[in-house]
Design a protein around this motif. Structure first.
Motif, PDB file in Angstrom:
ATOM      1  N   LEU A  49     -11.779  -7.319 -40.723  1.00 20.55           N
ATOM      2  CA  LEU A  49     -11.072  -8.438 -39.851  1.00 20.55           C
ATOM      3  C   LEU A  49      -9.719  -8.806 -40.027  1.00 20.55           C
ATOM      4  O   LEU A  49      -8.822  -8.777 -39.131  1.00 20.55           O
ATOM      5  CB  LEU A  49     -11.860  -9.702 -39.722  1.00 20.55           C
ATOM      6  CG  LEU A  49     -13.296  -9.613 -39.178  1.00 20.55           C
ATOM      7  CD1 LEU A  49     -14.084 -11.013 -39.522  1.00 20.55           C
ATOM      8  CD2 LEU A  49     -13.287  -9.547 -37.645  1.00 20.55           C
ATOM      9  N   GLU A  50      -9.390  -8.474 -41.420  1.00 22.44           N
ATOM     10  CA  GLU A  50      -7.910  -8.685 -41.756  1.00 22.44           C
ATOM     11  C   GLU A  50      -6.971  -7.527 -41.286  1.00 22.44           C
ATOM     12  O   GLU A  50      -5.882  -7.873 -41.038  1.00 22.44           O
ATOM     13  CB  GLU A  50      -7.888  -8.650 -43.403  1.00 22.44           C
ATOM     14  CG  GLU A  50      -8.612 -10.106 -43.973  1.00 22.44           C
ATOM     15  CD  GLU A  50      -8.378 -11.337 -43.393  1.00 22.44           C
ATOM     16  OE1 GLU A  50      -6.982 -11.607 -43.467  1.00 22.44           O
ATOM     17  OE2 GLU A  50      -9.425 -12.202 -43.192  1.00 22.44           O
ATOM     18  N   ARG A  59      -7.625 -17.978 -36.986  1.00 23.41           N
ATOM     19  CA  ARG A  59      -6.198 -17.490 -36.923  1.00 23.41           C
ATOM     20  C   ARG A  59      -5.644 -16.564 -35.920  1.00 23.41           C
ATOM     21  O   ARG A  59      -4.376 -16.281 -35.863  1.00 23.41           O
ATOM     22  CB  ARG A  59      -6.283 -16.657 -38.286  1.00 23.41           C
ATOM     23  CG  ARG A  59      -6.247 -17.656 -39.689  1.00 23.41           C
ATOM     24  CD  ARG A  59      -6.308 -16.703 -40.816  1.00 23.41           C
ATOM     25  NE  ARG A  59      -7.718 -16.002 -40.953  1.00 23.41           N
ATOM     26  CZ  ARG A  59      -7.566 -15.116 -41.629  1.00 23.41           C
ATOM     27  NH1 ARG A  59      -6.606 -14.497 -42.427  1.00 23.41           N
ATOM     28  NH2 ARG A  59      -9.044 -14.411 -41.829  1.00 23.41           N
ATOM     29  N   PHE A  89     -11.450 -15.880 -38.941  1.00 24.90           N
ATOM     30  CA  PHE A  89     -10.672 -14.978 -37.897  1.00 24.90           C
ATOM     31  C   PHE A  89     -10.340 -15.634 -36.576  1.00 24.90           C
ATOM     32  O   PHE A  89      -9.215 -15.689 -36.235  1.00 24.90           O
ATOM     33  CB  PHE A  89     -11.490 -13.640 -37.742  1.00 24.90           C
ATOM     34  CG  PHE A  89     -10.827 -12.767 -36.573  1.00 24.90           C
ATOM     35  CD1 PHE A  89     -10.016 -11.783 -36.928  1.00 24.90           C
ATOM     36  CD2 PHE A  89     -11.265 -12.559 -35.251  1.00 24.90           C
ATOM     37  CE1 PHE A  89      -9.502 -10.880 -36.299  1.00 24.90           C
ATOM     38  CE2 PHE A  89     -10.694 -11.960 -34.214  1.00 24.90           C
ATOM     39  CZ  PHE A  89     -10.081 -10.691 -34.925  1.00 24.90           C
ATOM     40  N   LEU A 121      -6.528  -8.439 -37.578  1.00 25.11           N
ATOM     41  CA  LEU A 121      -5.623  -9.373 -37.456  1.00 25.11           C
ATOM     42  C   LEU A 121      -4.227  -8.810 -37.543  1.00 25.11           C
ATOM     43  O   LEU A 121      -3.297  -9.175 -36.760  1.00 25.11           O
ATOM     44  CB  LEU A 121      -5.927 -10.508 -38.568  1.00 25.11           C
ATOM     45  CG  LEU A 121      -5.552 -11.981 -38.283  1.00 25.11           C
ATOM     46  CD1 LEU A 121      -6.142 -12.529 -36.865  1.00 25.11           C
ATOM     47  CD2 LEU A 121      -6.030 -12.920 -39.373  1.00 25.11           C
TER      48      LEU A 121
END
Ligand SMILES: *Cc1c(COP(=O)(O)O)cnc(C)c1O
Length: 385
Positions: free
Chosen positions: A157-158, A195, A192, A161
């Motif tokens: 997920l990072e 953000r 997530f 993003l």
């Protein structure tokens, strides 16, 4: 007209379509029978429900048969009411599709196009690039977790993003993911969503949600619908409800997004038999419960047996397992086919050392294991765990 100068159709096609890789479905049983002359085939290639459809759904299809000269209910009235009640949402929050793949396409047609980007993860479901590129948008593939992560080859997920730019309009997330079977931690997913820029539509594809509910950390996304108006959750009747052949799925979203998706929708995209069967299937909670229980038991059993053969199995929250058989996965697949067992090669998903096998009935799984052990005796399989 001569055949001397072929018309350059490939050059004439729109660029997004020209460069697409065709979707590779699981080999149909009839095709295997034709090509290899085998009978008594076990198909564990398309994540179908091994218990079949709900008997109530089969009966419902029979009831609509006499009215096949009529167009279906364009707004899927009864099905809409049943699904809305099932989830406790307003009917205006739903969009129905010819399978959930159709709904993914509607999102792409409503929010993507030339100059726009969709983000999804490496090894994600093959329909995301198809939906993205056919409308001329750019597919941005975020690197997945590595093989040593707790969710090996799963969505990062990072990284997703970080892949979002000012041109991103849609993010596709499969939870659990097909073909890896990996799933996301609910808290990480919530963070997530907090953000992601509010203008980016987040599609959470929950085709396998019913199989995932007992997996540690897994959360069903409907809890976030009210809080995040940019969230679109897709569901299907193809897997737990055993109605893959009828093609019916849907999206849950805020009413504004549902309205846009419904504008892009073809008027009669869900046929009459599918609507009737889906209503009956949704009401047959017994069939759902039995399907979940069988999968839970057999998924664990199959994973154990594969591990005992020295094979690495990715953790799975779905009704399938992704198993590492090594460098000769094509030969292993071929040996399985000759033994009448159809599984799915996943080289096209960037996992050339793996095969994906649907969790079947106990007897089907035994057939698969026996064929796999034979391939191992023939030296086609490496120790990967
Ligand atoms: C099987 C599957 C679907 C379901 O597709 P339908 O068009 O509803 O049959 C959706 N997403 C994923 C990730 C799948 O594996």
């Amino acid at each position: 007209m001569t055949m001397d100068s072929p018309i350059p159709f490939r050059d004439l096609a729109v660029p997004g379509v020209r460069d697409l890789q065709p979707y590779q479905p699981g080999k149909p049983e009839a095709e295997l029978a034709r090509e290899y002359g085998v009978t008594d085939i076990v198909k564990l290639a398309s994540n179908e429900n091994p218990l079949g459809p709900s008997p109530a759904a089969v009966e419902a299809v029979g009831r609509v048969a006499a009215d096949l000269h009529r167009y279906p209910e364009g707004g899927a009235h009864d099905l809409r009411a049943a699904v809305a009640a099932h989830h406790g949402v307003a009917p205006e929050q739903l969009t129905f599709g010819n399978g959930s793949n159709d709904v993914l396409d509607l999102v792409a047609r409503a929010f993507l196009g030339p100059g726009r980007e969709a983000v999804f993860a490496e090894h994600a479901f093959a329909v995301y690039p198809i939906a993205t590129r056919t409308v001329g948008a750019d597919a941005v593939v975020a690197p997945a977790h590595g093989p040593e992560h707790a969710q090996p080859h799963g969505h990062d997920l990072e990284a997703m993003l970080a892949a979002i730019t000012g041109s991103t309009r849609v993010v596709f997330i499969a939870n659990p993911n097909n073909p890896t079977g990996t799933w996301l931690d609910g808290d990480a997913l919530e963070s997530f969503l907090e953000r992601v820029p509010r203008e980016v539509v987040v599609v959470l594809d929950e085709a396998y949600v019913d199989y995932a509910l007992d997996c540690p950390g897994y959360l069903d996304g409907t809890r976030w619908l009210e809080r995040f108006p940019n969230l679109v959750i897709t569901r299907t009747f193809s897997k737990i409800h055993g109605l893959a052949g009828l093609r019916v799925g849907y999206a849950l979203s805020c009413p504004e997004i549902a309205d846009l998706l419904n504008r892009a929708r073809h008027p009669f995209n869900v046929n009459a038999a599918a609507q009737a069967a889906a209503v009956a299937a949704l009401a047959d909670t017994d069939h759902v419960r039995r399907s979940v229980a069988l999968n839970r038991e057999q998924r664990a059993h199959l994973a154990e047996r594969l591990a005992a053969l020295g094979l690495r199995v990715l953790p799975s929250a779905g009704n399938f397992l992704c198993v590492e058989v090594g460098q000769r996965s094509d030969a292993v697949n071929e040996a399985l086919l000759r033994a009448g067992v159809i599984v799915r090669p996943v080289g096209g998903y960037g996992l050339p050392r793996f095969l994906r096998v649907t969790v079947g009935t106990a007897a089907e799984n035994e057939r698969f294991l026996a064929a796999l052990e034979a391939a191992r005796s023939d030296g086609l399989i490496e120790r990967t765990a």
